[in-house]
Design an enzyme around this catalytic site. Structure first.
Site, PDB file in Angstrom:
ATOM      1  N   LYS A  42       0.550   0.380  -0.864  1.00  0.00           N
ATOM      2  CA  LYS A  42       0.229  -1.022  -0.602  1.00  0.00           C
ATOM      3  C   LYS A  42       1.436  -1.888  -0.982  1.00  0.00           C
ATOM      4  O   LYS A  42       1.879  -1.879  -2.125  1.00  0.00           O
ATOM      5  CB  LYS A  42      -1.011  -1.441  -1.394  1.00  0.00           C
ATOM      6  CG  LYS A  42      -2.281  -0.752  -0.923  1.00  0.00           C
ATOM      7  CD  LYS A  42      -3.471  -1.080  -1.815  1.00  0.00           C
ATOM      8  CE  LYS A  42      -3.905  -2.521  -1.696  1.00  0.00           C
ATOM      9  NZ  LYS A  42      -5.137  -2.774  -2.496  1.00  0.00           N
ATOM     10  N   ARG A  52      -6.691 -10.163 -13.864  1.00  0.00           N
ATOM     11  CA  ARG A  52      -7.844 -10.936 -13.412  1.00  0.00           C
ATOM     12  C   ARG A  52      -8.311 -11.916 -14.478  1.00  0.00           C
ATOM     13  O   ARG A  52      -8.063 -11.729 -15.678  1.00  0.00           O
ATOM     14  CB  ARG A  52      -9.016 -10.011 -13.046  1.00  0.00           C
ATOM     15  CG  ARG A  52      -8.747  -9.141 -11.844  1.00  0.00           C
ATOM     16  CD  ARG A  52      -9.976  -8.348 -11.418  1.00  0.00           C
ATOM     17  NE  ARG A  52      -9.693  -7.502 -10.271  1.00  0.00           N
ATOM     18  CZ  ARG A  52      -9.728  -7.917  -9.001  1.00  0.00           C
ATOM     19  NH1 ARG A  52     -10.067  -9.162  -8.733  1.00  0.00           N
ATOM     20  NH2 ARG A  52      -9.442  -7.080  -8.014  1.00  0.00           N
ATOM     21  N   THR A 102      -5.621  -8.023   5.134  1.00  0.00           N
ATOM     22  CA  THR A 102      -5.951  -9.255   4.418  1.00  0.00           C
ATOM     23  C   THR A 102      -6.064 -10.468   5.339  1.00  0.00           C
ATOM     24  O   THR A 102      -5.123 -10.845   6.023  1.00  0.00           O
ATOM     25  CB  THR A 102      -4.942  -9.587   3.288  1.00  0.00           C
ATOM     26  OG1 THR A 102      -4.621  -8.417   2.562  1.00  0.00           O
ATOM     27  CG2 THR A 102      -5.550 -10.616   2.349  1.00  0.00           C
ATOM     28  N   ARG A 131     -13.011   2.042   4.116  1.00  0.00           N
ATOM     29  CA  ARG A 131     -12.275   1.792   2.869  1.00  0.00           C
ATOM     30  C   ARG A 131     -13.263   1.500   1.744  1.00  0.00           C
ATOM     31  O   ARG A 131     -14.112   0.617   1.860  1.00  0.00           O
ATOM     32  CB  ARG A 131     -11.329   0.608   3.046  1.00  0.00           C
ATOM     33  CG  ARG A 131     -10.679   0.106   1.754  1.00  0.00           C
ATOM     34  CD  ARG A 131      -9.747  -1.061   2.046  1.00  0.00           C
ATOM     35  NE  ARG A 131      -9.213  -1.676   0.835  1.00  0.00           N
ATOM     36  CZ  ARG A 131      -9.598  -2.840   0.332  1.00  0.00           C
ATOM     37  NH1 ARG A 131     -10.549  -3.559   0.946  1.00  0.00           N
ATOM     38  NH2 ARG A 131      -9.051  -3.328  -0.759  1.00  0.00           N
TER      39      ARG A 131
END
Length: 479
Positions: free
Chosen positions: A221, A77, A279, A36
């Site tokens: 996702k 972010r 995760t 990935r």
């Protein structure tokens, strides 16, 4: 070539700890099936180097390792802090700002221009996967004043979540499309799409690739509440699913995550769609040589749930022990699969669920094959395939027998790298007799087993990567 001693696929995030040729080669030998590349970090020129390095190594090793491009999506972010780390103390007041003007070190810049439109007094703000928690009490101009509920150290560029708030961002950004162009130019076709909310977000990427005359393999996702709500439509459009529990565990109540994970995996299994659980699977191994008992159990439970693949993030990207982490992951997979094989959990649950479905011919053949695997000592299931569909239909029963998929299409082989219990083998050139070709390939890789019984399926081929239909099932004693 030896077949792995586990059938769960391993996805490794490549970063500073794992991008060297030496470590990449070792990761492949230890069980990495998918590399990935997180395009949220690093420059495209650096990703190009890694892509070429992976291809060089896999060509030399004659291994199939898919490369998955993880698109950034509209992640909110923290910007560049004036001073870091910034220590947030519980109970103190902090100011989030969207201003581009100079600000002092007490301000926390946020790279989301519409923050003040999304937030109102009482809104909760989570930073760094929820490790830091703030509550808004005033919105003024470009600034949001907050009380620190859970404090700690903050550094630049950490992710920000606004659960329960309206976020005015398109799931597929212009930057994503530019990165898709780059990846397609590099010959890549596997993408994971971040922060999707509906099937339309997946269609946007598929249609964009089609405008470039490209077919793509799209991993949706699941990390937003709306994606969970729209999961049925997403499953019908996506080629694979990733349960991205980092952001998901902030967007929905954390106590709901385990059950949501199980439900999504089961739905994906029924539709023969590969699913990746991601995760913090072995998060403590980012800095420790061994995982916690809870982490080992988490990996095992995901496999028992029916996940096709388990993913490592920071553990292999920036962790101290990337190789040890993959070794631990494969050991957990091997032991868990042994238990599931003896308990027959996978096949019984799937047969019960499928009894309520309207089955197609391919489903019936998959059921017959798995019945045979329970009754006879079958060494392999051999499947020449254009699209990989038959491999996926058989795989959902989680058989103890390897499914070996032979394909003339490299992209199909790469896509089967995500599928539980499927070992893809690329066959170059035109094939006149798939039976002879399959046996020659088994001999070439040293896994031919004289005297053993195998099952072989075949169907009509309809073109590059297109779904055909399985209409032949043979039992063959290898000579």
């Amino acid at each position: 070539m030896m077949l792995a001693d586990h059938k769960t696929k391993i996805v490794c995030t490549i970063g500073p700890s794992s991008s060297s040729e030496e470590v990449l080669r070792a990761l492949i030998l230890r069980g990495m099936n998918v590399a990935r590349l997180n395009f949220s970090h690093g420059e495209l020129c650096h990703h190009r180097e890694i892509i070429h390095r992976i291809r060089k190594i896999t060509s030399e090793m004659d291994k199939i390792v898919a490369i998955l491009v993880d698109l950034p999506g509209p992640k909110i972010r923290v910007g560049k802090l004036a001073k870091e780390p910034l220590l947030l103390q519980q109970g103190e007041t902090v100011v989030l700002t969207t201003s581009k003007e100079a600000y002092d070190e007490s301000f926390i810049p946020i790279d989301y221009p519409k923050l003040t439109e999304s937030i109102s007094p009482g809104s909760l703000i989570y930073i760094n996967d929820g490790f830091l928690q703030l509550e808004c009490f005033e919105v003024s101009g470009n600034n949001v004043k907050c009380k620190v509920i859970v404090g700690g150290e903050l550094t630049s560029h950490k992710g920000v979540n606004l659960p329960g708030s309206n976020v005015f961002l398109e799931p597929v950004t212009e930057k994503d499309l530019q990165m898709i162009d780059f990846a397609l130019d590099e010959g890549l076709d596997c993408f994971s799409i971040s922060f999707i909310e509906s099937a339309d977000d997946i269609r946007k990427v598929r249609e964009y690739a089609a405008s470039k005359d490209k077919q793509v393999f799209l991993v949706a996702k699941i990390e937003r509440e709306k994606a969970v709500e729209n999961i049925n439509g997403i499953l019908l459009e996506a080629d694979a699913i990733m349960i991205a529990r980092g952001d998901l565990g902030v967007e929905i109540p954390i106590e709901d995550v385990p059950v949501v994970q199980k439900k999504i995996i089961h739905k994906a299994n029924l539709l023969s769609i590969p699913v990746i659980t991601a995760t913090q699977m072995l998060e403590s191994m980012t800095s420790n040589i061994r995982p916690t008992r809870a982490e080992a159990t988490d990996v095992a439970n995901a496999i028992i749930d029916g996940t096709d693949a388990v993913m490592l993030s920071a553990e292999t990207a920036v962790g101290k022990y990337p190789l040890n982490t993959v070794e631990i992951m494969t050991k957990i997979a091997r032991q868990t699969e042994k238990w599931r094989s003896t308990s027959k959990t996978g096949i019984y649950l799937m047969k019960k669920a499928m009894s309520k479905m309207q089955l197609q011919i391919d489903d019936i053949i998959a059921l017959q094959i798995n019945e045979a695997l329970q009754q006879l000592p079958i060494k392999y299931v051999l499947i020449p395939t254009a699209s990989g569909e038959t491999c996926r239909r058989i795989s959902r029963f989680r058989p103890d027998t390897w499914i070996i998929g032979f394909s003339r299409y490299p992209n199909t082989c790469n896509r089967l790298a995500f599928q539980y219990g499927v070992h893809p083998i690329f066959v170059e050139g035109k094939v006149t007799d798939w039976e002879d070709t399959a046996f020659e390939k088994l001999k070439q890789y040293g896994i031919y087993a004289p005297g053993k019984l195998v099952i072989m399926t075949q169907g009509q081929t309809v073109g590059h990567g297109k779904k055909g239909g399985t209409n032949l099932l043979k039992f063959i004693q290898l000579e």
